[in-house]
Scaffold this active site. Structure first.
Site, PDB file in Angstrom:
ATOM      1  N   ARG A 123     -38.095   1.515  -1.061  1.00  0.00           N
ATOM      2  CA  ARG A 123     -38.310   0.666  -2.238  1.00  0.00           C
ATOM      3  C   ARG A 123     -39.636  -0.096  -2.073  1.00  0.00           C
ATOM      4  O   ARG A 123     -39.782  -0.886  -1.126  1.00  0.00           O
ATOM      5  CB  ARG A 123     -37.151  -0.325  -2.400  1.00  0.00           C
ATOM      6  CG  ARG A 123     -37.347  -1.346  -3.489  1.00  0.00           C
ATOM      7  CD  ARG A 123     -37.264  -0.737  -4.863  1.00  0.00           C
ATOM      8  NE  ARG A 123     -37.424  -1.735  -5.908  1.00  0.00           N
ATOM      9  CZ  ARG A 123     -37.578  -1.440  -7.189  1.00  0.00           C
ATOM     10  NH1 ARG A 123     -37.596  -0.166  -7.595  1.00  0.00           N
ATOM     11  NH2 ARG A 123     -37.718  -2.391  -8.080  1.00  0.00           N
TER      12      ARG A 123
ATOM     13  N   THR B 164       0.844  -1.197   0.000  1.00  0.00           N
ATOM     14  CA  THR B 164       0.000   0.000   0.000  1.00  0.00           C
ATOM     15  C   THR B 164       0.883   1.252   0.000  1.00  0.00           C
ATOM     16  O   THR B 164       1.849   1.336   0.771  1.00  0.00           O
ATOM     17  CB  THR B 164      -0.919  -0.010   1.247  1.00  0.00           C
ATOM     18  OG1 THR B 164      -1.664  -1.226   1.236  1.00  0.00           O
ATOM     19  CG2 THR B 164      -1.856   1.191   1.247  1.00  0.00           C
TER      20      THR B 164
ATOM     21  N   GLU C  39      -3.193  -8.037   6.516  1.00  0.00           N
ATOM     22  CA  GLU C  39      -2.976  -8.029   7.978  1.00  0.00           C
ATOM     23  C   GLU C  39      -3.362  -9.361   8.612  1.00  0.00           C
ATOM     24  O   GLU C  39      -3.883  -9.403   9.722  1.00  0.00           O
ATOM     25  CB  GLU C  39      -3.798  -6.906   8.635  1.00  0.00           C
ATOM     26  CG  GLU C  39      -3.670  -5.562   7.991  1.00  0.00           C
ATOM     27  CD  GLU C  39      -2.363  -4.896   8.318  1.00  0.00           C
ATOM     28  OE1 GLU C  39      -1.640  -5.389   9.194  1.00  0.00           O
ATOM     29  OE2 GLU C  39      -2.051  -3.885   7.676  1.00  0.00           O
TER      30      GLU C  39
END
Ligand SMILES: Cc1cc2nc3c(=O)[nH]c(=O)nc-3n(C[C@H](O)[C@H](O)[C@H](O)COP(=O)(O)OP(=O)(O)OC[C@H]3O[C@@H](n4cnc5c(N)ncnc54)[C@H](O)[C@@H]3O)c2cc1C
Length: 389
Positions: free
Chosen positions: A273, A169, A368
């Site tokens: 909805r 990263t 991790e």
């Protein structure tokens, strides 16, 4: 009369926080609403991380926020966790940035570095002016990092480091890389300025997860470093593993942020909805889904808070963090997938945050320490028998 139930904090867990912790949570939540939410769809689609936010994160005190001195905030573990939760409610890429900078890069310098290393690197990293990356994983060394091939040998008073790091990263945007390498003294950590000759980084493309986060490959080709680049107090796997425990702690919280956004979106959608002439939230099967999501969201947040209090009391063990990461990422993914279903076809587009979080959480499940590895760490703690090597 009792206050009405807040669907997003069913058990009123906010009451368990101090005024200061609530203030930090609100500050980060507001910042995410103003600075992450409006742009995240575009960044995710374009596979970009808006690096300009690094200094804003620094100005808010979120970089290395649980560390003390050297311009770090010295905040409590719970405050750090709450910041992670709110950042990841926006996008896992933002929490990843803060985790990598604070827990994977600043923490080892703070914990294992010399005074000179701390003075050189920590203040500009806390301000977000210098960005770090953490190089442990390699193409052939993932869950078993002790099998790494990157190596460093002495040449006079210098060190020569060679190897390849994968899935890193912030690799291409970093100013300094914390690189772990085999030496004749065991595994050591090196602080490698990324403009050092022989160091190069390239981005990994075509990711369908954590797109608003830079992921890179690092190549170290006979990189020459002075003795001052070595972290003096870290030898063996203890160094990188302690950094991972710090970062995993942030994930325990962050995963619940992603889950909260998915739950909130599904809840709102279910109330508006209409099918068969009424909101889909009025059907028993939908309510079962929403109730189950609320259960796990509240349990996971309570677990994160409990682990945070243990960390602040100095009682948190790595296997506690494994239990937290294992549970909360697993449940966050389940919540995201259930929310995706409640949204029907709308759930597959970036118009709603759910599938973005769902895809992001696939990375969070893997990095991790994977679900399997944390299961085996908990299993080892329970039985005293190690089942993964
Ligand atoms: C987006 C992203 C960002 C990342 N950022 C970083 C970073 O900044 N720095 C860094 O160093 N790394 C980083 N990583 C790498 C990450 O930490 C690794 O991907 C992770 O450790 C798993 O390694 P692997 O992918 O090689 O999987 P492997 O270790 O090959 O595992 C493959 C599968 O086998 C399973 N497995 C492995 N061993 C066992 C066992 N003993 N028993 C049962 N199952 C087992 C695993 O659980 C997994 O399901 C990142 C990864 C991603 C996806």
């Amino acid at each position: 009369m009792a206050d009405p139930i807040d669907a997003l904090d069913f058990l009123d867990l906010r009451r368990l926080l101090s005024d200061e912790e609530r203030a930090i949570q609100d500050t980060v939540r507001d910042w995410v609403r103003d600075r992450v939410v409006p742009g995240i769809e575009g960044w995710f689609e374009a596979a970009e991380f808006p690096l300009e936010v690094a200094k804003e994160l620094g100005a808010m005190g979120l970089l290395g926020m649980h560390l003390t001195g050297y311009e770090c905030s010295g905040a409590s573990a719970v405050s750090y966790g709450l910041a992670c939760l709110e950042l990841e409610a926006g996008d896992s890429g933002f929490r990843s940035f803060v985790s990598v900078q604070g827990s994977l890069c600043m923490f080892p310098i703070w914990k294992f570095g010399s005074k000179e290393q701390k003075q050189r690197w920590l203040p500009p990293m806390a301000r977000g002016e210098v960005v770090g990356c953490f190089g442990l994983t390699e193409p052939d060394s993932g869950s078993d990092p002790a099998s790494m091939r990157t190596s460093a040998r002495r040449e006079g008073s210098d060190w020569i480091v060679s190897g390849t790091k994968m899935w890193i990263t912030n690799g291409t945007v970093a100013d300094v890389a914390v690189v772990w390498a085999q030496t004749d003294e065991g595994i050591r950590g090196f602080l490698v300025p990324t403009d050092t000759a022989g160091f190069s980084a390239s981005d990994i493309h075509r990711k369908l997860s954590l797109r608003a986060s830079v992921t890179s490959e690092l190549v170290l080709d006979e990189v020459r470093l002075p003795q001052e680049a070595v972290l003096p107090e870290a030898t063996g796997m203890r160094g990188p593993l302690s950094c991972l425990t710090e970062a995993r702690f942030g994930i325990v919280w962050g995963a619940m942020g992603a889950a909260r956004t998915c739950f909130e979106t599904a809840l709102e959608y279910s109330k508006t909805r209409v099918q068969w002439g009424r909101p889909i939230g009025g059907f028993q099967l939908t309510q079962r889904k929403l109730a189950d999501m609320a259960l796990e969201l509240n349990k996971g947040t309570l677990l994160a808070l409990h682990l945070g209090r243990m960390k602040d009391e100095g009682r948190l063990l790595p296997s506690h963090v494994s239990m937290g990461k294992l549970n909360n990422v697993r449940e966050a993914l389940a919540i995201a997938r259930e929310a995706r279903g409640i949204l029907g076809a709308s759930g597959i587009t970036l118009e709603y945050p759910v599938i973005r979080h769902m895809n992001n959480l696939e990375s969070v499940l893997t990095y991790e320490g994977t679900d399997e590895i944390h299961t085996l760490i908990v299993g080892e703690s329970l039985t005293g028998l190690r089942a993964y090597d």
